[in-house]
Design a protein around this motif. Structure first.
Motif, mmCIF file in Angstrom:
data_model
loop_
_atom_site.group_PDB
_atom_site.id
_atom_site.type_symbol
_atom_site.label_atom_id
_atom_site.label_comp_id
_atom_site.label_asym_id
_atom_site.label_seq_id
_atom_site.Cartn_x
_atom_site.Cartn_y
_atom_site.Cartn_z
ATOM 1 N N GLY A 142 142.566 56.854 69.293
ATOM 2 C CA GLY A 142 142.627 55.394 69.340
ATOM 3 C C GLY A 142 142.943 54.733 68.016
ATOM 4 O O GLY A 142 143.078 53.519 67.955
ATOM 5 N N LYS A 143 143.029 55.516 66.941
ATOM 6 C CA LYS A 143 143.404 54.963 65.643
ATOM 7 C C LYS A 143 144.861 54.561 65.670
ATOM 8 O O LYS A 143 145.701 55.318 66.136
ATOM 9 C CB LYS A 143 143.251 56.028 64.555
ATOM 10 C CG LYS A 143 142.050 55.902 63.695
ATOM 11 C CD LYS A 143 142.227 56.709 62.431
ATOM 12 C CE LYS A 143 141.555 58.053 62.548
ATOM 13 N NZ LYS A 143 141.608 58.824 61.320
ATOM 14 N N PRO A 144 145.210 53.363 65.173
ATOM 15 C CA PRO A 144 146.631 53.027 65.085
ATOM 16 C C PRO A 144 147.319 53.929 64.054
ATOM 17 O O PRO A 144 146.770 54.194 62.989
ATOM 18 C CB PRO A 144 146.651 51.567 64.643
ATOM 19 C CG PRO A 144 145.277 51.243 64.196
ATOM 20 C CD PRO A 144 144.347 52.292 64.715
ATOM 21 N N LEU A 145 148.498 54.415 64.394
ATOM 22 C CA LEU A 145 149.239 55.324 63.519
ATOM 23 C C LEU A 145 150.478 54.667 62.918
ATOM 24 O O LEU A 145 151.184 55.290 62.131
ATOM 25 C CB LEU A 145 149.637 56.584 64.295
ATOM 26 C CG LEU A 145 148.473 57.370 64.894
ATOM 27 C CD1 LEU A 145 148.992 58.536 65.720
ATOM 28 C CD2 LEU A 145 147.528 57.855 63.815
ATOM 29 N N PHE A 146 150.717 53.426 63.294
ATOM 30 C CA PHE A 146 151.888 52.692 62.808
ATOM 31 C C PHE A 146 151.441 51.332 62.278
ATOM 32 O O PHE A 146 150.430 50.796 62.713
ATOM 33 C CB PHE A 146 152.897 52.469 63.944
ATOM 34 C CG PHE A 146 153.386 53.736 64.565
ATOM 35 C CD1 PHE A 146 154.491 54.385 64.052
ATOM 36 C CD2 PHE A 146 152.747 54.297 65.658
ATOM 37 C CE1 PHE A 146 154.956 55.562 64.615
ATOM 38 C CE2 PHE A 146 153.196 55.471 66.224
ATOM 39 C CZ PHE A 146 154.296 56.103 65.701
ATOM 40 N N PHE A 147 152.229 50.788 61.352
ATOM 41 C CA PHE A 147 151.977 49.423 60.906
ATOM 42 C C PHE A 147 152.251 48.474 62.068
ATOM 43 O O PHE A 147 153.134 48.713 62.888
ATOM 44 C CB PHE A 147 152.884 49.056 59.716
ATOM 45 C CG PHE A 147 152.496 49.745 58.438
ATOM 46 C CD1 PHE A 147 151.296 49.433 57.803
ATOM 47 C CD2 PHE A 147 153.325 50.686 57.866
ATOM 48 C CE1 PHE A 147 150.931 50.056 56.630
ATOM 49 C CE2 PHE A 147 152.963 51.320 56.681
ATOM 50 C CZ PHE A 147 151.769 51.004 56.065
ATOM 51 N N LYS A 148 151.515 47.370 62.145
ATOM 52 C CA LYS A 148 151.716 46.390 63.209
ATOM 53 C C LYS A 148 153.066 45.696 63.086
ATOM 54 O O LYS A 148 153.668 45.317 64.071
ATOM 55 C CB LYS A 148 150.615 45.333 63.172
ATOM 56 C CG LYS A 148 149.266 45.858 63.567
ATOM 57 C CD LYS A 148 148.222 44.773 63.499
ATOM 58 C CE LYS A 148 146.861 45.335 63.822
ATOM 59 N NZ LYS A 148 145.828 44.313 63.750
ATOM 60 N N GLU A 149 153.545 45.543 61.858
ATOM 61 C CA GLU A 149 154.762 44.772 61.610
ATOM 62 C C GLU A 149 156.041 45.535 61.910
ATOM 63 O O GLU A 149 157.093 44.933 62.080
ATOM 64 C CB GLU A 149 154.817 44.306 60.146
ATOM 65 C CG GLU A 149 153.674 43.404 59.741
ATOM 66 C CD GLU A 149 152.393 44.177 59.412
ATOM 67 O OE1 GLU A 149 152.451 45.390 59.077
ATOM 68 O OE2 GLU A 149 151.319 43.570 59.512
ATOM 69 N N ASP A 150 156.002 46.852 61.906
ATOM 70 C CA ASP A 150 157.212 47.632 62.132
ATOM 71 C C ASP A 150 156.847 48.998 62.711
ATOM 72 O O ASP A 150 155.717 49.238 63.074
ATOM 73 C CB ASP A 150 158.034 47.775 60.851
ATOM 74 C CG ASP A 150 157.257 48.435 59.725
ATOM 75 O OD1 ASP A 150 156.413 49.321 59.989
ATOM 76 O OD2 ASP A 150 157.493 48.090 58.562
ATOM 77 N N ILE A 151 157.811 49.905 62.776
ATOM 78 C CA ILE A 151 157.575 51.198 63.431
ATOM 79 C C ILE A 151 157.276 52.325 62.451
ATOM 80 O O ILE A 151 157.272 53.475 62.837
ATOM 81 C CB ILE A 151 158.791 51.582 64.300
ATOM 82 C CG1 ILE A 151 160.050 51.687 63.443
ATOM 83 C CG2 ILE A 151 158.985 50.605 65.440
ATOM 84 C CD1 ILE A 151 161.231 52.332 64.140
ATOM 85 N N HIS A 152 157.006 52.002 61.197
ATOM 86 C CA HIS A 152 156.726 53.039 60.204
ATOM 87 C C HIS A 152 155.281 53.507 60.309
ATOM 88 O O HIS A 152 154.389 52.744 60.671
ATOM 89 C CB HIS A 152 156.996 52.505 58.792
ATOM 90 C CG HIS A 152 158.446 52.241 58.551
ATOM 91 N ND1 HIS A 152 159.006 51.001 58.749
ATOM 92 C CD2 HIS A 152 159.441 53.055 58.155
ATOM 93 C CE1 HIS A 152 160.293 51.058 58.471
ATOM 94 N NE2 HIS A 152 160.589 52.303 58.115
ATOM 95 N N PHE A 153 155.078 54.795 59.956
ATOM 96 C CA PHE A 153 153.713 55.323 59.926
ATOM 97 C C PHE A 153 152.884 54.556 58.911
ATOM 98 O O PHE A 153 153.354 54.248 57.824
ATOM 99 C CB PHE A 153 153.692 56.793 59.495
ATOM 100 C CG PHE A 153 154.320 57.772 60.433
ATOM 101 C CD1 PHE A 153 154.439 57.521 61.775
ATOM 102 C CD2 PHE A 153 154.774 58.985 59.953
ATOM 103 C CE1 PHE A 153 155.013 58.446 62.634
ATOM 104 C CE2 PHE A 153 155.348 59.922 60.793
ATOM 105 C CZ PHE A 153 155.462 59.647 62.130
ATOM 106 N N ASN A 154 151.621 54.305 59.264
ATOM 107 C CA ASN A 154 150.652 53.829 58.286
ATOM 108 C C ASN A 154 149.999 55.073 57.676
ATOM 109 O O ASN A 154 150.391 56.203 58.005
ATOM 110 C CB ASN A 154 149.651 52.875 58.949
ATOM 111 C CG ASN A 154 148.821 53.541 60.026
ATOM 112 O OD1 ASN A 154 148.712 54.753 60.095
ATOM 113 N ND2 ASN A 154 148.234 52.738 60.888
ATOM 114 N N PRO A 155 149.036 54.939 56.775
ATOM 115 C CA PRO A 155 148.420 56.136 56.187
ATOM 116 C C PRO A 155 147.851 57.112 57.227
ATOM 117 O O PRO A 155 148.000 58.323 57.091
ATOM 118 C CB PRO A 155 147.329 55.563 55.289
ATOM 119 C CG PRO A 155 147.887 54.248 54.839
ATOM 120 C CD PRO A 155 148.593 53.716 56.073
ATOM 121 N N ALA A 156 147.227 56.609 58.278
ATOM 122 C CA ALA A 156 146.697 57.500 59.319
ATOM 123 C C ALA A 156 147.824 58.226 60.048
ATOM 124 O O ALA A 156 147.689 59.396 60.405
ATOM 125 C CB ALA A 156 145.848 56.707 60.318
#
Length: 75
Positions: free
Chosen positions: A17-31
């Motif tokens: 359930g952890k978000p794996l992408f930034f909300k603003e675009d489709i790039h991976f976030n740190p997780a």
């Protein structure tokens, strides 16, 4: 034909359930970077021999740098 690949879709769907992408675009976030790196790590290197352990250490280092860069560049 004969080209191997690692499909991230199934393991990403099974995440906790952890978000794996930034909300603003489709790039991976740190997780997302961490999840992808761990999937690649598990798929590419058995943890049994010295060469594999060195490769795993190098991948972990790349993971750390990518995660730091993602945090630094995030809005």
């Amino acid at each position: 034909t004969g080209v191997s690949y690692i499909d991230l879709t199934p393991p990403f769907r099974e995440k906790d359930g952890k978000p794996l992408f930034f909300k603003e675009d489709i790039h991976f976030n740190p997780a997302g970077h961490e999840a992808a790196a761990r999937i690649f790590l598990d798929a590419l290197t058995p943890a049994s021999d010295t060469h594999s352990m060195i490769l795993r250490s190098a991948i972990v280092l790349v993971l750390a740098v990518a995660t730091a860069a993602a945090c630094w560049l995030s809005p």
